[in-house]
Each structure stands twice: as C-alpha cells, then as structure tokens.
Design a protein around this motif. Structure first.
Motif, PDB file in Angstrom:
ATOM      1  N   SER A 190       0.841  -1.192   0.000  1.00 35.82           N
ATOM      2  CA  SER A 190       0.000   0.000   0.000  1.00 35.82           C
ATOM      3  C   SER A 190       0.885   1.255   0.000  1.00 35.82           C
ATOM      4  O   SER A 190       1.879   1.328   0.716  1.00 35.82           O
ATOM      5  N   GLY A 191       0.513   2.230  -0.853  1.00 37.47           N
ATOM      6  CA  GLY A 191       1.218   3.508  -0.862  1.00 37.47           C
ATOM      7  C   GLY A 191       2.495   3.523  -1.680  1.00 37.47           C
ATOM      8  O   GLY A 191       3.254   4.494  -1.634  1.00 37.47           O
ATOM      9  N   LYS A 194       0.961   2.355  -6.948  1.00 35.35           N
ATOM     10  CA  LYS A 194       0.468   1.443  -7.993  1.00 35.35           C
ATOM     11  C   LYS A 194      -0.403   2.183  -9.010  1.00 35.35           C
ATOM     12  O   LYS A 194      -0.293   1.960 -10.207  1.00 35.35           O
ATOM     13  N   ARG A 377       3.093   7.140   0.371  1.00 36.80           N
ATOM     14  CA  ARG A 377       1.927   7.890   0.860  1.00 36.80           C
ATOM     15  C   ARG A 377       2.180   8.346   2.300  1.00 36.80           C
ATOM     16  O   ARG A 377       1.880   9.488   2.658  1.00 36.80           O
ATOM     17  N   GLU A 380       4.618  11.226   2.342  1.00 40.63           N
ATOM     18  CA  GLU A 380       3.954  12.444   1.872  1.00 40.63           C
ATOM     19  C   GLU A 380       3.093  13.034   3.000  1.00 40.63           C
ATOM     20  O   GLU A 380       3.177  14.229   3.305  1.00 40.63           O
TER      21      GLU A 380
HETATM   22  N1  LIG Z   1       7.285   7.220  -6.817  1.00 44.67           N
HETATM   23  C1  LIG Z   1       6.457   8.180  -6.403  1.00 44.67           C
HETATM   24  N2  LIG Z   1       6.757   9.453  -6.651  1.00 44.67           N
HETATM   25  C2  LIG Z   1       5.954  10.442  -6.222  1.00 44.67           C
HETATM   26  N3  LIG Z   1       4.846  10.229  -5.519  1.00 44.67           N
HETATM   27  C3  LIG Z   1       4.485   8.992  -5.256  1.00 44.67           C
HETATM   28  C4  LIG Z   1       5.264   7.876  -5.676  1.00 44.67           C
HETATM   29  N4  LIG Z   1       4.674   6.755  -5.262  1.00 44.67           N
HETATM   30  C5  LIG Z   1       3.580   7.121  -4.595  1.00 44.67           C
HETATM   31  N5  LIG Z   1       3.458   8.461  -4.582  1.00 44.67           N
HETATM   32  C6  LIG Z   1       2.437   9.215  -3.845  1.00 44.67           C
HETATM   33  O1  LIG Z   1       1.848   8.338  -2.919  1.00 44.67           O
HETATM   34  C7  LIG Z   1       0.429   8.362  -3.032  1.00 44.67           C
HETATM   35  C8  LIG Z   1      -0.041   6.944  -3.087  1.00 44.67           C
HETATM   36  O2  LIG Z   1       0.142   6.425  -4.367  1.00 44.67           O
HETATM   37  P1  LIG Z   1      -0.898   5.386  -4.970  1.00 44.67           P
HETATM   38  O3  LIG Z   1      -2.295   5.780  -4.635  1.00 44.67           O
HETATM   39  O4  LIG Z   1      -0.580   5.187  -6.404  1.00 44.67           O
HETATM   40  O5  LIG Z   1      -0.486   4.116  -4.107  1.00 44.67           O
HETATM   41  P2  LIG Z   1      -1.050   2.656  -4.145  1.00 44.67           P
HETATM   42  O6  LIG Z   1       0.110   1.742  -4.336  1.00 44.67           O
HETATM   43  O7  LIG Z   1      -2.156   2.594  -5.130  1.00 44.67           O
HETATM   44  O8  LIG Z   1      -1.562   2.453  -2.682  1.00 44.67           O
HETATM   45  P3  LIG Z   1      -2.853   1.612  -2.164  1.00 44.67           P
HETATM   46  O9  LIG Z   1      -2.539   0.172  -2.353  1.00 44.67           O
HETATM   47  O10 LIG Z   1      -2.948   1.999  -0.729  1.00 44.67           O
HETATM   48  O11 LIG Z   1      -4.009   2.085  -2.987  1.00 44.67           O
HETATM   49  C9  LIG Z   1       0.101   9.135  -4.299  1.00 44.67           C
HETATM   50  O12 LIG Z   1      -0.879  10.077  -4.038  1.00 44.67           O
HETATM   51  C10 LIG Z   1       1.358   9.826  -4.665  1.00 44.67           C
HETATM   52  O13 LIG Z   1       1.266  11.189  -4.260  1.00 44.67           O
END
Ligand SMILES: Nc1ncnc2c1ncn2[C@@H]1O[C@H](COP(=O)(O)OP(=O)(O)OP(=O)(O)O)[C@@H](O)[C@H]1O
Ligand SMILES: [Mg+2]
Length: 469
Positions: A190-191, A194, A377, A380
């Motif tokens: 998570s975070g 993806k 996440r 951030e």
């Molecule tokens: N490599 C990166 N560079 C910049 N920002 C990033 C990066 N990876 C993640 N983020 C930030 O982290 C937040 C989470 O990313 P995202 O929603 O794509 O994660 P996820 O893997 O889908 O998490 P989840 O499984 O909890 O849904 C995004 O809003 C983004 O701002």
C-alpha cells in the motif's frame, strides 16, 4: 591547418552540432580563430579563452558541452587545467591539443579523463573527424539525458520519483508495457504508487488520448461493480430508470484500471475473465453482447498466488491478468530515494503554501532510518503534517510523527545529561554538510537544497574544508 589564413571549403554541418557549445582554449589567437571558424562552419556554437583562468570563467557562465584544450598553456599546466575543467564540468568532453607530437602527455591526459587528443599541426580534415566523433558521442549522451527527462516529465513516466536501481528497472518495464496491449498486473505494498504506475503505462503509450478509467474493486459493493463494469439496461433492477453503458465499453480504445483486483468476488471474476477473453460484455439485464476494445491494467497489494491456492481467486483469471507483471519496491527497499522524495514533496508544499521548508540533519536521519510501512503515501502525509504544524523554515526531528522521531531520539547523542563536550558551531555545520552529502551518495545539489543553502555557498564551504585538511 594552424593559422587563420586557412581557406575553409564549404563543409556540410554536422547534424546535431548546432545544439552544442564548444570552448576553444589556446593562448595563440590565430589558432583560436581558425579552430573557431572550422567548428562554426560545422554548426557548433563556439566560445574562446586565452588562458586557463579565462576558461574556468567561461565554464561557469556558459553551458559548455565540449572543450578543445591546448596542453601547453602559460600559467597552469595543461594537465592541471584539464583536471580543473573536469572538476567544474564532469560531463564536458575535453579534446587535448598537444604540441611536437608528444604522445606521452596526451596519454596522461586520456588517463585523466580527456575524451581524445590531437597533435599539432593538424589538418582541417583531422579536426572535422574529431568534432564529428565528439558530436556523435554527445548526441548519445543527450538522447540519454532526454530519455531521463522524459521519465521525469509529466507526459512520460508522470510524477513517479525515484532513482534507485529498482526504480530505473521499473521505468524500463513501464516503457515497454506502455507499447503493448496485454494486461499488466501491478504489485506492491500500500502507498507504493500502484495507481501512478498504471497511469504512467497508459499516458506514455500510443493510446494516451483515449480514456483511462480507474475502478476500485475494493470499495464498491459487488452488484455495483458489475453494473459499473458491464453496464445495464433500463429496468434491469429496481432503480435502473435508464440504460447505462459499462466502463469497459466507455473506455473504448483506452484503459480500465482494476484497482484492488484481489477483492473482486469470485462470480464477477468469471464474468471479467470472459469479457477479457472474448472481448465482449453483456450488460446486466440484457441478452445482447457488446464488443469491447480496452486494455486491462490491474493492481493489488494482496498475495494473489496465495489467494489462488486458497481458492479465493480464480487461477485462469490470475494467468490472464498476469501476462506482464510489475512489482513496485517498498520504500524501505529503496531508502536512497527518501531524500529525493522528501525534497519533491517539500517543493510541492512550498508552492502551495508560499513558504520554503527544509529538513534538519536529524530529521532526515530519522526519516532514512524509519521503515515506512505506508510507503510513499506515509512519507507524503508525514511531511504535509509537519509543514502544517511548523511555522519556521526548517522541519526538526520534533516536528515529525513520534513513530519516525522516536527511532532517532533513542539512538541520538543529542540532549544528553549536560556533560557532553561542547562543539563549535562551525564544526557542527561542517559535520552536517559532510554527513548530508554522504547520506545522499555525494549529491551536492540535493544536499544544498535540503539544507536550505545555495549551491555556491555549499561549494565554497567544501573548498574551505579542503584547504583546512
Ligand atoms: N514514486 C512516487 N513518486 C511520487 N509520488 C508517489 C510515488 N509513489 C507514490 N506516490 C504518492 O503516494 C500516493 C499513493 O500512491 P498510490 O495511490 O498510487 O499508491 P497505491 O500503491 O495505489 O496504494 P494503495 O494500495 O494503498 O491504494 C500518491 O498520491 C502519490 O502522491
Ligand atoms: Mg491504490
């Protein structure tokens, strides 16, 4: 060709040379002029310097890509000048010019990082061949640079930040995936980003102008997912006053991103598999099938193989989605990206708040040591919170969440019992600067940014430390 009188035939320009700045360093004006004319006729932008000192000034003020350097300069020895040039501009290609056919100094120059050498007197043709080689080499470098810029740019690999080798590998896979139409399964905690990776695959591919539609399979109730994905006809269920197209049809030519695909109920998994295999869907309540033309990207933070072995996820669908798979590393697997990500988020926050903020050495240390279970996440959010609760320009250890700062505080020597030795400010500053650069693997520009000092100040201080040692 060693004098300005050389008659220059109309030579065709070298493709790509007109973006390149060449600095010609020679104390003989006639040679500077002659070489300058040849280089200009080939398309270069030229700059000249009659001494090493003058060359250093040009290097600082102009974006020099290549240098033609006479090794027999008055004052600084030619090799010393070469070292200084490489120090000031490591990327610049230096061709050394040696006199009297003294190959020995040329060999030494090559060992010290010169790109090539030429001995005086040299002909117009020799110079042309040399500059040709230079352009080809620089073009390759420029293309690489452009590729890297593309990766960083909005249209390319979006705003995905990270320079760790695992991330570079990921960018290469994204690049390839973008140009295929097979499903891609995106794995990661998570975070880890993806959804951003999914967007990058879509928006850096040829169908970027078509829709990108995310569907959160985890938060929608099963009946809703079905009607969202496949659509429904009027009267299909209570409340279906109108017919509605499914997202798989609406995304025509584009991408549907199935987020949290591991949460999809088993009966819907079968329907999805059929839609992917047969490239058609049947809206809820309808007997008619509608052809679809859509690319499927899916993401999950669940162990899908385990889910398959437990019967919670269909094996055939798993194979269908997993044609290409891509795993995003967790943040603790790429700690070297923490400072870059922190700088990126701080810059973004400063743009919205108007207040620039940097991290103290202790705060950065704590962030590097922390495991970040919520990944990017969490990082951030941590910075957003810290900025919201701090008024000053620097974020200190105490401004970070307890989970992050506790780690550092327990291992820290600060705040002892009053018996620790007093360290002068200048020494503390020196340690902070050197530690930060070391933590950032030598990235001085980033260090200056995070420490909140100009890069010129940082370089001046480093020079002072060198002369002290
Ligand atoms: N490599 C990166 N560079 C910049 N920002 C990033 C990066 N990876 C993640 N983020 C930030 O982290 C937040 C989470 O990313 P995202 O929603 O794509 O994660 P996820 O893997 O889908 O998490 P989840 O499984 O909890 O849904 C995004 O809003 C983004 O701002
Ligand atoms: Mg997500």
């Amino acid at each position: 060709m060693t004098t300005a009188e050389a008659i220059l035939p109309a030579t065709p320009q070298i493709e790509g040379a007109n973006f390149l700045n060449l600095l010609i360093v020679d104390d003989e004006r006639a040679i500077r002029d002659a070489c300058g004319e040849v280089a200009q006729s080939l398309g270069f932008n030229t700059f000249t310097a009659d001494s090493a000192e003058h060359a250093y000034k040009q290097l600082e003020s102009q974006g020099i890509d290549a240098v033609l350097l006479d090794l027999r300069l008055p004052g600084a020895g030619g090799l010393e000048a070469l070292n200084q040039i490489k120090c000031r501009r490591p990327d610049a290609l230096v061709v050394v010019v040696t006199g009297y056919g003294t190959v020995q100094s040329a060999v030494q120059a090559m060992k010290n990082g010169a790109f090539d050498y030429v001995t005086k007197p040299f002909s117009l043709d020799e110079l042309r061949v040399l500059l040709d080689r230079l352009v080809n080499h620089l073009k390759l470098k420029t293309e690489n640079r452009m590729l890297r810029e593309k990766i960083k740019s909005k249209q390319g690999f979006g705003s995905i930040i990270g320079r760790a080798p695992e991330m570079e590998k990921l960018y290469r896979i994204i690049g390839k995936a973008a140009h295929s139409t097979h499903p891609v399964l995106i794995l990661g905690e998570s975070g880890t980003g993806k959804e951003w990776v999914a967007r990058s695959i879509h928006f850096s591919g040829p169908f970027r102008d078509k829709p990108f539609i995310p569907v959160d399979c985890g938060s929608l109730v099963p009946t809703l997912i079905e009607s969202e994905l496949f659509g429904y006809v009027k009267g299909a269920f209570t409340g279906a006053m109108y017919a509605k197209d499914g997202l798989l049809a609406i995304a025509e030519g584009g991408t549907v991103f199935l987020d949290e695909v591991g949460e999809l109920p088993v009966d819907l998994q079968a329907k999805l598999l059929r839609a992917i295999q047969e490239k058609e869907i049947r809206p809820v309540g309808s007997t008619k099938r509608i052809p679809i033309n859509v690319r499927i990207l899916a993401a999950t933070n669940r162990d899908l193989e385990l889910a398959v072995s437990q019967g919670a996820f269909r094996r055939d669908l798993y194979f269908r989605l997993n044609v290409l798979s891509l795993r995003i590393p967790s943040l603790r697997e790429r700690r070297q990206d923490i400072p870059i990500l922190a700088a990126h988020f701080l810059e973004r926050l400063s743009r919205s708040s108007g207040q620039e903020r940097t991290l103290s050495d202790d705060a950065l240390k704590a962030m590097l040591a922390y495991d970040w279970p919520g990944n990017v996440r969490e990082l951030e959010n941590c910075l957003e919170r810290a900025c919201a609760f701090t008024t000053g320009p620097m974020l200190h250890l105490g401004d970070l969440p307890v989970a992050v700062s506790n780690l550092q505080a327990s291992g820290s020597t600060a705040g002892g019992n009053g018996t620790s030795k007093i360290i002068p400010m200048a020494e503390l500053e020196k340690q902070t600067i050197l530690n930060t650069i070391a933590q950032l693997n030598g990235d001085k520009l980033l260090a200056a940014r995070l420490l909140g000092i100009g890069k010129t100040t940082l370089y001046r201080k480093l020079k002072e430390y060198c002369s002290q040692d």
